[in-house]
Design a protein around this motif. Structure first.
Motif, short mmCIF file in Angstrom:
data_model
loop_
_atom_site.label_atom_id
_atom_site.label_comp_id
_atom_site.label_asym_id
_atom_site.label_seq_id
_atom_site.Cartn_x
_atom_site.Cartn_y
_atom_site.Cartn_z
N GLY A 1 -3.80 -11.35 7.01
CA GLY A 1 -4.41 -10.30 5.89
C GLY A 1 -4.69 -9.26 6.98
N TYR A 2 -5.37 -9.53 8.41
CA TYR A 2 -5.53 -8.69 9.30
C TYR A 2 -4.50 -8.07 9.78
N ALA A 3 -3.09 -8.69 9.80
CA ALA A 3 -2.07 -7.86 10.31
C ALA A 3 -1.46 -7.09 9.29
N VAL A 4 -1.11 -7.61 8.09
CA VAL A 4 -0.68 -6.93 6.95
C VAL A 4 -1.51 -5.63 6.34
N GLY A 5 -2.74 -5.67 6.36
CA GLY A 5 -3.51 -4.84 5.97
C GLY A 5 -3.44 -3.16 6.39
N PRO A 6 -3.39 -3.15 7.85
CA PRO A 6 -3.37 -1.78 8.26
C PRO A 6 -1.86 -1.46 7.96
N LEU A 7 -0.83 -2.35 8.05
CA LEU A 7 0.68 -2.06 7.64
C LEU A 7 0.77 -1.40 6.12
N ALA A 8 -0.12 -2.25 5.33
CA ALA A 8 0.02 -1.61 4.00
C ALA A 8 -0.41 -0.16 4.00
N GLN A 9 -1.69 -0.02 4.56
CA GLN A 9 -2.35 0.87 4.42
C GLN A 9 -1.34 2.14 4.97
N VAL A 10 -0.72 1.99 5.88
CA VAL A 10 0.32 3.15 6.56
C VAL A 10 1.21 3.31 5.49
N ILE A 11 1.68 2.25 4.94
CA ILE A 11 2.91 2.47 3.91
C ILE A 11 2.28 3.31 2.66
N VAL A 12 1.15 3.05 2.00
CA VAL A 12 0.58 3.77 1.15
C VAL A 12 0.50 5.16 1.21
N ILE A 13 -0.10 5.50 2.61
CA ILE A 13 -0.31 6.72 3.05
C ILE A 13 0.87 7.49 3.08
N ALA A 14 1.96 7.02 3.77
CA ALA A 14 3.29 7.46 3.86
C ALA A 14 3.69 7.98 2.32
N ALA A 15 3.50 6.95 1.33
CA ALA A 15 4.23 7.20 0.06
C ALA A 15 3.17 8.35 -0.75
N VAL A 16 2.18 8.17 -0.69
CA VAL A 16 1.20 9.16 -1.36
C VAL A 16 1.05 10.54 -0.73
N GLY A 17 1.09 10.55 0.72
CA GLY A 17 0.87 11.70 1.15
C GLY A 17 -0.55 11.75 2.12
N ASN A 18 -0.91 12.87 2.64
CA ASN A 18 -1.91 12.96 3.43
C ASN A 18 -3.12 13.81 2.91
N VAL A 19 -2.87 14.27 1.66
CA VAL A 19 -3.87 15.05 1.14
C VAL A 19 -4.37 14.39 0.04
N TRP A 20 -5.80 14.23 0.26
CA TRP A 20 -6.64 13.33 -0.56
C TRP A 20 -7.63 13.95 -1.65
N LYS A 21 -7.64 13.46 -2.68
CA LYS A 21 -8.60 13.70 -3.72
C LYS A 21 -9.10 12.39 -4.22
N LEU A 22 -10.29 12.26 -4.77
CA LEU A 22 -10.90 11.11 -5.19
C LEU A 22 -10.15 10.22 -6.03
N ARG A 23 -9.38 11.08 -6.96
CA ARG A 23 -8.31 10.17 -8.08
C ARG A 23 -7.35 9.65 -7.23
N GLU A 24 -6.67 10.54 -6.31
CA GLU A 24 -5.58 10.02 -5.78
C GLU A 24 -5.82 8.79 -4.94
N LEU A 25 -7.03 8.61 -4.52
CA LEU A 25 -7.32 7.48 -3.60
C LEU A 25 -7.49 6.21 -4.42
N HIS A 26 -7.13 6.17 -5.73
CA HIS A 26 -7.14 5.07 -6.52
C HIS A 26 -6.00 4.12 -6.19
N VAL A 27 -4.93 4.43 -5.80
CA VAL A 27 -3.77 3.46 -5.47
C VAL A 27 -4.19 3.10 -4.02
N PHE A 28 -4.57 3.73 -3.30
CA PHE A 28 -5.13 3.37 -1.86
C PHE A 28 -6.20 2.34 -1.92
N LEU A 29 -7.22 2.67 -2.79
CA LEU A 29 -8.30 1.62 -2.79
C LEU A 29 -8.04 0.21 -3.52
N VAL A 30 -7.35 0.58 -4.77
CA VAL A 30 -6.79 -0.56 -5.34
C VAL A 30 -5.92 -1.53 -4.71
#
Length: 99
Positions: free
Chosen positions: A65-94
């Motif tokens: 979990g500690y190893a995969v978590g940061p990698l998953a965050q990088v993948i989600v940020i790369a897929a969604v983009g780096n401009v955030w609004k609270l609604r867009e954070l749903h994918v990241f938070l979920v």
């Protein structure tokens, strides 16, 4: 832990930053308590002949979990983009909530 997960889920569903913070704090407090005494409790609940196996699996899952978590965050940020609004954070938070 259940209350922390409830506050996180409620905060994500309703876009409430305050509830997300409350849920994060409660979940973090639970993890600190579990980390400090959880292994001893687990060792008391498992038969001695299976203790090494159970502790190895438990430790491996935490490390995974500690190893995969940061990698998953990088993948989600790369897929969604780096401009955030609270609604867009749903994918990241979920995704973090589920991991």
């Amino acid at each position: 832990c259940t209350s922390g997960l409830f506050f996180l889920a409620f905060g994500i569903a309703t876009d409430s930053v305050e509830m997300i913070y409350v849920g994060t704090v409660i979940a973090a407090l639970f993890m600190q308590v579990f980390t400090s005494c959880g292994n001893a409790f687990l060792a008391d609940c498992v038969p001695r002949d299976r203790l090494t196996e159970v502790m190895t699996v438990q430790s491996s899952l935490f490390l995974l979990g500690y190893a995969v978590g940061p990698l998953a965050q990088v993948i989600v940020i790369a897929a969604v983009g780096n401009v955030w609004k609270l609604r867009e954070l749903h994918v990241f938070l979920v995704s973090g909530f589920c991991l």
